[in-house]
Write a protein that holds these residues in place. Structure first.
Motif, mmCIF file in Angstrom:
data_model
loop_
_atom_site.group_PDB
_atom_site.id
_atom_site.type_symbol
_atom_site.label_atom_id
_atom_site.label_comp_id
_atom_site.label_asym_id
_atom_site.label_seq_id
_atom_site.Cartn_x
_atom_site.Cartn_y
_atom_site.Cartn_z
ATOM 1 N N PHE A 21 -9.662 -6.334 -7.195
ATOM 2 C CA PHE A 21 -8.493 -5.451 -7.264
ATOM 3 C C PHE A 21 -7.210 -6.265 -7.168
ATOM 4 O O PHE A 21 -6.274 -6.094 -7.963
ATOM 5 C CB PHE A 21 -8.559 -4.419 -6.123
ATOM 6 N N TYR A 22 -7.155 -7.171 -6.195
ATOM 7 C CA TYR A 22 -5.964 -7.999 -6.006
ATOM 8 C C TYR A 22 -5.835 -9.047 -7.097
ATOM 9 O O TYR A 22 -4.720 -9.353 -7.559
ATOM 10 C CB TYR A 22 -5.993 -8.635 -4.616
ATOM 11 N N CYS A 42 -11.341 -1.162 -7.247
ATOM 12 C CA CYS A 42 -10.736 -0.496 -6.090
ATOM 13 C C CYS A 42 -10.741 -1.439 -4.892
ATOM 14 O O CYS A 42 -11.451 -2.449 -4.873
ATOM 15 C CB CYS A 42 -11.509 0.775 -5.735
ATOM 16 N N LYS A 43 -9.961 -1.125 -3.894
ATOM 17 C CA LYS A 43 -10.061 -1.797 -2.604
ATOM 18 C C LYS A 43 -11.392 -1.405 -1.965
ATOM 19 O O LYS A 43 -11.839 -0.274 -2.149
ATOM 20 C CB LYS A 43 -8.923 -1.355 -1.679
ATOM 21 N N PRO A 44 -12.038 -2.271 -1.220
ATOM 22 C CA PRO A 44 -11.585 -3.590 -0.781
ATOM 23 C C PRO A 44 -12.056 -4.745 -1.665
ATOM 24 O O PRO A 44 -12.045 -5.883 -1.214
ATOM 25 C CB PRO A 44 -12.215 -3.694 0.605
ATOM 26 N N HIS A 45 -12.471 -4.488 -2.925
ATOM 27 C CA HIS A 45 -12.916 -5.579 -3.788
ATOM 28 C C HIS A 45 -11.766 -6.557 -4.023
ATOM 29 O O HIS A 45 -10.647 -6.150 -4.357
ATOM 30 C CB HIS A 45 -13.389 -5.035 -5.140
ATOM 31 N N GLU A 89 -9.098 -2.837 3.950
ATOM 32 C CA GLU A 89 -8.793 -2.671 2.529
ATOM 33 C C GLU A 89 -7.546 -3.430 2.089
ATOM 34 O O GLU A 89 -7.469 -3.875 0.940
ATOM 35 C CB GLU A 89 -8.645 -1.186 2.186
ATOM 36 N N ASP A 90 -6.554 -3.569 2.975
ATOM 37 C CA ASP A 90 -5.297 -4.217 2.617
ATOM 38 C C ASP A 90 -5.239 -5.679 3.042
ATOM 39 O O ASP A 90 -4.848 -6.551 2.266
ATOM 40 C CB ASP A 90 -4.110 -3.459 3.236
ATOM 41 N N ALA A 132 -6.661 -9.085 1.315
ATOM 42 C CA ALA A 132 -5.935 -9.906 0.342
ATOM 43 C C ALA A 132 -5.699 -11.323 0.859
ATOM 44 O O ALA A 132 -5.522 -12.260 0.070
ATOM 45 C CB ALA A 132 -4.597 -9.244 -0.001
ATOM 46 N N ASN A 140 -4.624 1.975 -3.428
ATOM 47 C CA ASN A 140 -5.999 2.056 -3.915
ATOM 48 C C ASN A 140 -6.004 3.042 -5.082
ATOM 49 O O ASN A 140 -5.664 4.218 -4.906
ATOM 50 C CB ASN A 140 -6.937 2.527 -2.794
ATOM 51 N N ASP A 160 0.864 -1.173 0.000
ATOM 52 C CA ASP A 160 0.000 0.000 0.000
ATOM 53 C C ASP A 160 0.908 1.233 0.000
ATOM 54 O O ASP A 160 2.094 1.146 0.368
ATOM 55 C CB ASP A 160 -0.888 -0.025 1.244
#
Length: 238
Positions: free
Chosen positions: A166-167, A160-163, A190-191, A194, A126, A8
């Motif tokens: 995204f990762y 975007c985070k937290p989807h 949000e992080d 993962a 993000n 991040d």
């Protein structure tokens, strides 16, 4: 085997107080657009379009597409007028926001050690900002953007985070399996999310954002000096 570290940016690679950062950001962008909106009007518009972008899960739209789709639907001005103004803002005026940020000697040294040991590094911020704004913030952290094999931005990314998408999108772009990666960040929701895909996670506590008490997605935790020591103990992957 761990091969790739995803970082991040705000509050992790770049130490900052988010409230101070946003205050300075909106102050500067309001000056740029003062002939068209009051500060309150512009702040409301940007937050609403950012929310629209964060909620977007249409893989055919970049985050930039989603943001501007919503933004221009609400105002009587065109992209031909405002897009060059946004571009100039992030090239010039945005530089004043640096005063709301700091550097961490431990992060700088940790990144150097990871590079020496052969780890691939990614800036997994993000993607709410244009690429040039992200490049500025990497430099403000005392780091070199060339040390990162991939850097998320709102022009490149579709989620975007937290989807979790995204990762997943990052993993696809860098051709890595979740078990080969670790996400390092300061935001538990949000992080650390993962972890649900199988990435290892490290929570940086110095500027921790914690909306709940649920720590199930956190593998490791510590302040900047702790993370530095953690990196020292990692094996080389060369």
């Amino acid at each position: 085997m761990l091969k790739t570290i995803l970082f991040d940016l705000d509050g992790t690679l770049l130490p900052l107080n988010m409230e101070d950062f946003l205050k300075k950001y909106f102050q500067e962008i309001s000056v740029k657009f003062k002939d068209y909106f009051t500060p309150q009007e512009l702040t409301k518009l940007i937050w609403e379009s950012t929310e629209y972008m964060v909620k977007n899960i249409d893989a055919n739209k970049t985050n930039a597409d989603a943001f501007f789709e919503d933004f221009y639907s609400k105002i009587p001005y065109t992209a031909d007028l405002f897009n060059p103004m946004f571009d100039d803002f992030y090239t010039n005026n945005f530089l004043k926001v640096k005063e709301a940020t700091q550097e961490s000697e431990y992060i700088i040294k940790a990144v150097d050690i990871l590079k020496e040991k052969g780890y691939e590094m990614v800036v997994a911020t993000n993607p709410l900002f244009p690429e040039k704004a992200i490049f500025h913030r990497i430099a403000w952290a005392g780091l070199n953007k060339e040390d990162f094999t991939f850097i998320t931005s709102f022009e490149k990314m579709h989620f975007c985070k937290p989807h979790l998408q995204f990762y997943e999108e990052i993993l696809g772009k860098i051709n890595r399996e979740p078990r080969e990666c670790m996400m390092v960040g300061n935001d538990i929701e949000e992080d650390m999310v993962a972890k649900q895909l199988g990435l290892a996670t490290y929570l940086i506590e110095d500027h921790k954002i914690h909306r709940s008490k649920d720590m199930k997605n956190v593998d490791y935790t510590g302040k900047y000096p702790d993370f530095y020591r953690f990196v020292i103990e990692l094996p080389s992957v060369k």
